[in-house]
Scaffold this motif. Structure first.
Motif, PDB file in Angstrom:
ATOM      1  N   GLY A  70       0.982  -1.243  -0.089  1.00  0.00           N
ATOM      2  CA  GLY A  70       0.015  -0.004  -0.027  1.00  0.00           C
ATOM      3  C   GLY A  70       0.835   1.242  -0.032  1.00  0.00           C
ATOM      4  O   GLY A  70       0.534   2.287  -0.688  1.00  0.00           O
ATOM      5  N   ALA A  71       1.653   1.263   0.925  1.00  0.00           N
ATOM      6  CA  ALA A  71       2.789   2.402   0.780  1.00  0.00           C
ATOM      7  C   ALA A  71       3.491   2.458  -0.590  1.00  0.00           C
ATOM      8  O   ALA A  71       3.919   3.722  -0.975  1.00  0.00           O
ATOM      9  CB  ALA A  71       4.041   2.073   1.852  1.00  0.00           C
ATOM     10  N   LEU A  72       3.878   1.604  -1.252  1.00  0.00           N
ATOM     11  CA  LEU A  72       4.478   1.504  -2.330  1.00  0.00           C
ATOM     12  C   LEU A  72       3.509   2.074  -3.515  1.00  0.00           C
ATOM     13  O   LEU A  72       3.859   3.131  -4.288  1.00  0.00           O
ATOM     14  CB  LEU A  72       4.864   0.229  -2.805  1.00  0.00           C
ATOM     15  CG  LEU A  72       5.495   0.014  -4.216  1.00  0.00           C
ATOM     16  CD1 LEU A  72       6.903   0.987  -4.330  1.00  0.00           C
ATOM     17  CD2 LEU A  72       5.739  -1.311  -4.768  1.00  0.00           C
ATOM     18  N   GLN A  73       2.245   2.149  -3.661  1.00  0.00           N
ATOM     19  CA  GLN A  73       1.422   2.224  -4.177  1.00  0.00           C
ATOM     20  C   GLN A  73       1.054   4.008  -4.245  1.00  0.00           C
ATOM     21  O   GLN A  73       1.209   4.615  -5.132  1.00  0.00           O
ATOM     22  CB  GLN A  73       0.146   1.735  -4.163  1.00  0.00           C
ATOM     23  CG  GLN A  73      -0.077   0.191  -4.795  1.00  0.00           C
ATOM     24  CD  GLN A  73      -1.250  -0.586  -4.402  1.00  0.00           C
ATOM     25  OE1 GLN A  73      -1.958  -0.366  -3.482  1.00  0.00           O
ATOM     26  NE2 GLN A  73      -1.890  -1.202  -5.331  1.00  0.00           N
ATOM     27  N   LEU A  74       1.057   4.373  -3.086  1.00  0.00           N
ATOM     28  CA  LEU A  74       0.651   5.845  -2.569  1.00  0.00           C
ATOM     29  C   LEU A  74       2.174   6.589  -2.853  1.00  0.00           C
ATOM     30  O   LEU A  74       1.945   7.574  -3.214  1.00  0.00           O
ATOM     31  CB  LEU A  74       0.390   5.969  -1.088  1.00  0.00           C
ATOM     32  CG  LEU A  74      -1.206   5.278  -0.868  1.00  0.00           C
ATOM     33  CD1 LEU A  74      -1.281   5.772   0.537  1.00  0.00           C
ATOM     34  CD2 LEU A  74      -2.070   6.052  -1.832  1.00  0.00           C
ATOM     35  N   TYR A  75       3.334   6.029  -2.655  1.00  0.00           N
ATOM     36  CA  TYR A  75       4.358   6.614  -2.927  1.00  0.00           C
ATOM     37  C   TYR A  75       4.705   6.947  -4.530  1.00  0.00           C
ATOM     38  O   TYR A  75       4.944   7.962  -4.877  1.00  0.00           O
ATOM     39  CB  TYR A  75       5.724   5.650  -2.463  1.00  0.00           C
ATOM     40  CG  TYR A  75       7.026   5.778  -3.036  1.00  0.00           C
ATOM     41  CD1 TYR A  75       7.975   6.607  -1.965  1.00  0.00           C
ATOM     42  CD2 TYR A  75       7.430   5.880  -3.946  1.00  0.00           C
ATOM     43  CE1 TYR A  75       9.050   7.108  -2.148  1.00  0.00           C
ATOM     44  CE2 TYR A  75       8.801   6.229  -4.477  1.00  0.00           C
ATOM     45  CZ  TYR A  75       9.612   7.061  -3.565  1.00  0.00           C
ATOM     46  OH  TYR A  75      10.769   7.283  -3.651  1.00  0.00           O
ATOM     47  N   LEU A  76       4.358   6.205  -5.229  1.00  0.00           N
ATOM     48  CA  LEU A  76       4.344   6.025  -6.678  1.00  0.00           C
ATOM     49  C   LEU A  76       3.537   7.192  -7.137  1.00  0.00           C
ATOM     50  O   LEU A  76       3.731   8.027  -7.858  1.00  0.00           O
ATOM     51  CB  LEU A  76       4.184   4.941  -7.219  1.00  0.00           C
ATOM     52  CG  LEU A  76       5.292   3.802  -7.119  1.00  0.00           C
ATOM     53  CD1 LEU A  76       4.712   2.216  -7.762  1.00  0.00           C
ATOM     54  CD2 LEU A  76       6.436   4.030  -7.933  1.00  0.00           C
ATOM     55  N   ASP A  77       2.211   7.352  -6.348  1.00  0.00           N
ATOM     56  CA  ASP A  77       1.387   7.971  -6.981  1.00  0.00           C
ATOM     57  C   ASP A  77       1.917   9.408  -6.642  1.00  0.00           C
ATOM     58  O   ASP A  77       1.869  10.264  -7.369  1.00  0.00           O
ATOM     59  CB  ASP A  77      -0.211   7.898  -6.226  1.00  0.00           C
ATOM     60  CG  ASP A  77      -0.844   6.774  -6.521  1.00  0.00           C
ATOM     61  OD1 ASP A  77      -0.611   6.158  -7.736  1.00  0.00           O
ATOM     62  OD2 ASP A  77      -1.741   6.195  -5.907  1.00  0.00           O
TER      63      ASP A  77
END
Length: 246
Positions: free
Chosen positions: A222-229
């Motif tokens: 989840g953190a990776l997804q939001l980081y990329l966003d």
């Protein structure tokens, strides 16, 4: 991300008052962990980028100054390898390994993003960062609190990202400023939408992973997804409004 199932149709939150209170407390703790990892990753990337910036030109740019060096291309493409490993291998990775890969990814991203300090002024980078942070916070909060189901937008948004990547590859050869501007505008809109969509999806996934061994790894994903966003929205905004160095 790959190998994830959308739990919204299979797991419902508890209905009793006590169970619901426990569920809400667990959800808040889960989301706070996601945001803490994401924010720490962004902070680590920024620190690495700032520290590496004085050496970026020598390491990442070729001797002629006309493009990326071999090492520069390796550093630039390395984050993609980390994303692929985490996305497709998360089920087989130990939690500690997934965490280490996330931090390593943030460091490599910092190395690859250090060139922004060569291209843009420090003031414009700071202004764009805080503008992105404010927009991200608002969009993520909306995605978390809205009762509207955003899952229908997922396919459209992902297809849009693929289209943007193709257009960026094409523009490497065309070098069209108009096309670059359009890509940046569309990119901001796409990752703004993905911020809200991913937040809602991560929130929904909690029902599926709560109390399981996979929960800690789902926090990383989840953190990776939001980081990329966040990072992509920042980069597209910087391309649009960043003040370039003379």
């Amino acid at each position: 991300m790959a190998n994830w199932t959308d739990p919204r149709a299979t797991v419902a939150p508890p209905s009793s008052v006590g169970a619901r209170a426990d569920y809400d407390a667990g959800l808040r703790s889960y989301m706070l962990s996601v945001y803490n990892y994401m924010a720490s990753g962004v902070l680590l990337t920024g620190i690495v980028a700032l520290l590496f910036a004085p050496y970026a030109r020598d390491v990442l740019i070729n001797a002629a100054g006309t493009g990326m060096s071999g090492l520069g291309w390796l550093i630039t493409l390395a984050p993609l390898a980390f994303i692929m490993v985490l996305s497709f291998g998360i089920n087989r990775l130990a939690t500690g390994t997934a965490q280490a890969l996330f931090w390593a990814f943030a460091v490599v991203m910092g190395l690859s993003m250090s060139t922004i300090f060569i291209t843009y002024t420090g003031t414009s980078i700071a202004q764009t960062f805080f503008a992105t942070a404010a927009a991200f916070a608002g969009l993520s909060l909306w995605g978390y609190t809205t009762k509207r189901d955003l899952s229908g937008f997922g396919t459209f948004l992902i297809m849009g990202v693929v289209g943007i990547l193709v257009a960026m590859l094409i523009n490497i050869f065309l070098q069209s400023s108009a096309m670059a501007f359009a890509i940046s505008v569309i990119g901001v809109l796409l990752f703004a939408g993905l911020t809200a969509y991913d937040t809602q999806r991560i929130k929904s996934i909690y029902s599926y992973v709560a109390g399981t061994d996979f929960m800690a790894k789902s926090v990383i994903m989840g953190a990776l997804q939001l980081y990329l966003d966040f990072v992509n929205m920042f980069m597209f905004l910087l391309q649009l409004f960043g003040g370039r160095r003379d």
